[in-house]
Design a protein around this motif. Structure first.
Motif, PDB file in Angstrom:
ATOM      1  N   THR A   1       3.568  34.775  38.515  1.00 15.31           N
ATOM      2  CA  THR A   1       4.889  33.588  38.509  1.00 15.31           C
ATOM      3  C   THR A   1       6.006  34.668  39.268  1.00 15.31           C
ATOM      4  O   THR A   1       7.185  34.416  39.487  1.00 15.31           O
ATOM      5  CB  THR A   1       5.127  32.878  37.638  1.00 15.31           C
TER       6      THR A   1
ATOM      7  N   GLN B   1       3.358  37.296  29.936  1.00 14.60           N
ATOM      8  CA  GLN B   1       3.904  38.092  28.945  1.00 14.60           C
ATOM      9  C   GLN B   1       3.922  38.167  27.548  1.00 14.60           C
ATOM     10  O   GLN B   1       3.480  38.479  26.140  1.00 14.60           O
ATOM     11  CB  GLN B   1       5.739  38.000  28.223  1.00 14.60           C
TER      12      GLN B   1
ATOM     13  N   THR C   1       6.864  31.498  27.349  1.00 15.89           N
ATOM     14  CA  THR C   1       6.985  30.713  28.207  1.00 15.89           C
ATOM     15  C   THR C   1       7.940  30.130  29.413  1.00 15.89           C
ATOM     16  O   THR C   1       9.332  31.226  29.461  1.00 15.89           O
ATOM     17  CB  THR C   1       7.233  28.776  27.327  1.00 15.89           C
TER      18      THR C   1
HETATM   19  N1  LIG Z   1      13.384  39.028  28.575  1.00 17.36           N
HETATM   20  C1  LIG Z   1      12.631  39.658  29.758  1.00 17.36           C
HETATM   21  O1  LIG Z   1      12.840  40.357  29.980  1.00 17.36           O
HETATM   22  C2  LIG Z   1      12.040  39.173  30.599  1.00 17.36           C
HETATM   23  C3  LIG Z   1      11.383  37.165  30.245  1.00 17.36           C
HETATM   24  N2  LIG Z   1       9.904  37.481  31.515  1.00 17.36           N
HETATM   25  C4  LIG Z   1      10.104  35.903  30.991  1.00 17.36           C
HETATM   26  O2  LIG Z   1       9.242  35.661  29.886  1.00 17.36           O
HETATM   27  C5  LIG Z   1       8.578  33.977  30.364  1.00 17.36           C
HETATM   28  C6  LIG Z   1       6.847  34.025  30.407  1.00 17.36           C
HETATM   29  O3  LIG Z   1       6.625  35.238  31.575  1.00 17.36           O
HETATM   30  P1  LIG Z   1       5.529  35.833  32.059  1.00 17.36           P
HETATM   31  O4  LIG Z   1       4.656  35.435  31.253  1.00 17.36           O
HETATM   32  O5  LIG Z   1       4.875  36.315  32.821  1.00 17.36           O
HETATM   33  O6  LIG Z   1       5.190  34.153  32.736  1.00 17.36           O
HETATM   34  P2  LIG Z   1       3.749  33.324  33.182  1.00 17.36           P
HETATM   35  O7  LIG Z   1       3.791  33.098  34.659  1.00 17.36           O
HETATM   36  O8  LIG Z   1       2.421  34.844  33.331  1.00 17.36           O
HETATM   37  O9  LIG Z   1       2.901  32.489  31.796  1.00 17.36           O
HETATM   38  C7  LIG Z   1       3.618  31.610  31.680  1.00 17.36           C
HETATM   39  C8  LIG Z   1       3.501  30.695  30.943  1.00 17.36           C
HETATM   40  O10 LIG Z   1       4.297  29.487  30.324  1.00 17.36           O
HETATM   41  C9  LIG Z   1       3.767  28.531  30.107  1.00 17.36           C
HETATM   42  N3  LIG Z   1       4.959  27.298  31.104  1.00 17.36           N
HETATM   43  C10 LIG Z   1       4.786  26.952  32.832  1.00 17.36           C
HETATM   44  N4  LIG Z   1       5.355  26.262  32.245  1.00 17.36           N
HETATM   45  C11 LIG Z   1       6.477  25.831  31.155  1.00 17.36           C
HETATM   46  C12 LIG Z   1       6.366  24.914  30.438  1.00 17.36           C
HETATM   47  N5  LIG Z   1       7.931  24.019  31.250  1.00 17.36           N
HETATM   48  N6  LIG Z   1       6.795  24.916  29.074  1.00 17.36           N
HETATM   49  C13 LIG Z   1       6.215  25.368  28.399  1.00 17.36           C
HETATM   50  N7  LIG Z   1       5.396  26.407  28.534  1.00 17.36           N
HETATM   51  C14 LIG Z   1       5.249  26.295  30.222  1.00 17.36           C
HETATM   52  C15 LIG Z   1       2.464  28.437  30.849  1.00 17.36           C
HETATM   53  O11 LIG Z   1       1.827  27.508  31.021  1.00 17.36           O
HETATM   54  C16 LIG Z   1       2.078  29.930  30.384  1.00 17.36           C
HETATM   55  O12 LIG Z   1       1.715  30.027  29.759  1.00 17.36           O
HETATM   56  C17 LIG Z   1       9.338  33.550  31.730  1.00 17.36           C
HETATM   57  O13 LIG Z   1      10.465  32.169  30.878  1.00 17.36           O
HETATM   58  C18 LIG Z   1       9.486  34.605  32.157  1.00 17.36           C
HETATM   59  O14 LIG Z   1      10.962  34.251  33.022  1.00 17.36           O
HETATM   60  C19 LIG Z   1       9.262  38.008  32.232  1.00 17.36           C
HETATM   61  C20 LIG Z   1       9.809  39.194  32.429  1.00 17.36           C
HETATM   62  C21 LIG Z   1      10.651  39.867  32.150  1.00 17.36           C
END
Ligand SMILES: NC(=O)C1=CN([C@@H]2O[C@H](COP(=O)(O)OP(=O)(O)OC[C@H]3O[C@@H](n4cnc5c(N)ncnc54)[C@H](O)[C@@H]3O)[C@@H](O)[C@H]2O)C=CC1
Ligand SMILES: O=C([O-])C1=[NH+]CCC1
Length: 251
Positions: free
Chosen positions: A29, A85, A143
């Motif tokens: 993503t 994450q 999420t």
């Molecule tokens: N604060 C920061 O520095 C960073 C924050 N993030 C954020 O962390 C979150 C997770 O990122 P990743 O693990 O890399 O993404 P990923 O795509 O690997 O995993 C996303 C997870 O969220 C779930 N998901 C997707 N849509 C959803 C919904 N509408 N309701 C509930 N769950 C849902 C998926 O099933 C999956 O378990 C994202 O929001 C991303 O933008 C990511 C990178 C850096």
């Protein structure tokens, strides 16, 4: 995300795009590339993938916050979300705490079970957020939800929450009551006030940046319920990219 740090002797920028719908297509993503320059003359030193760095440095930032803000005797971890994450946060937080229980909730039981199997016997896939968090000392929300998934009524008093998703001003992952009822820490006040729907829409008051806790100018209320709202900072990428280059030089 550009960064120059004279202290760290680094000049770098990360280009990052995120496509939440990629998750269901089985492709990453977050698409991220880092460019590192020589801070003395601006010449390009390296172009590197930013995906792994984004996963690891985000979890590392949460680990620093958790080290200061969670009860040091924390044993139960809850992870909401089961993507990249979720994995990097489990890995980073496990370097600080010996979790006896890791409760995972995700939109599908299948993805929560997959992560639970990767983690091993301490982990359990839960069928609701409430079930996952009610005993948790430390909670991680990772999420892509645009609406709150974690509610104050389920959170144990004194727990610490790393709120890592919802990185847009109109997105929320955390119930406004929990935002307002906790001591709120952020990575950057400026970033939080511009980009975090959890902060902006709840009108919760930011108590401190985690850096202020680390440098001793603000208190770590680890006996109270605390929230660390993370949005990500360019300096985290720049410093991580420098570590990669250092490692390359010495291998
Ligand atoms: N604060 C920061 O520095 C960073 C924050 N993030 C954020 O962390 C979150 C997770 O990122 P990743 O693990 O890399 O993404 P990923 O795509 O690997 O995993 C996303 C997870 O969220 C779930 N998901 C997707 N849509 C959803 C919904 N509408 N309701 C509930 N769950 C849902 C998926 O099933 C999956 O378990 C994202 O929001 C991303 O933008 C990511 C990178 C850096
Ligand atoms: O800091 C970062 O790279 C990101 N924050 C939210 C999505 C990506």
């Amino acid at each position: 995300m550009p960064c120059f740090s004279a202290h760290e002797h680094v000049l770098a920028t990360k280009l990052v795009a995120f496509y939440p719908t990629n998750y269901d297509k089985g492709i990453p993503t977050h698409m991220a590339t880092l460019m590192v320059f020589d801070p003395e003359n601006g010449s390009l030193k390296a172009i590197m993938d930013g995906e792994v760095i984004t996963n690891l440095r985000t979890a590392a930032a949460s680990a620093v916050a958790t080290k200061y803000l969670a009860n040091p005797k924390s044993q139960v971890l809850a992870i909401i979300g089961a993507g990249h994450q979720a994995r990097s946060h489990h890995q980073a937080l496990s370097t600080l705490f010996n979790f006896t229980e890791v409760n995972i909730y995700s939109r599908t039981l299948e993805s929560a079970e997959k992560l639970s199997q990767e983690i091993g016997s301490t982990a359990k896939a839960c069928s609701s957020v409430e079930e996952a968090v009610k005993r948790a000392d430390i909670i991680v929300t990772v999420t892509f939800s645009k609406v709150p998934v974690l509610f104050a009524k389920w959170v144990k008093p004194g727990a610490h929450v790393n709120a890592v998703g919802a990185c847009r001003p109109d997105w929320q992952e955390i119930d406004p009551d929990l935002m307002r009822g906790s001591v709120l820490y952020v990575d950057s006040r400026e970033g939080a006030m511009k980009e975090s729907g959890d902060v902006i829409l709840s009108k919760a008051e930011v108590y401190a940046e985690v850096g202020e806790v680390v440098n001793g100018t603000k208190q770590a209320f680890c006996e109270k319920t605390t929230v660390f709202k993370s949005l990500g900072m360019a300096v985290e990428d720049a410093v991580s990219a420098n570590l990669v280059l250092d490692k390359l030089r010495t291998t």
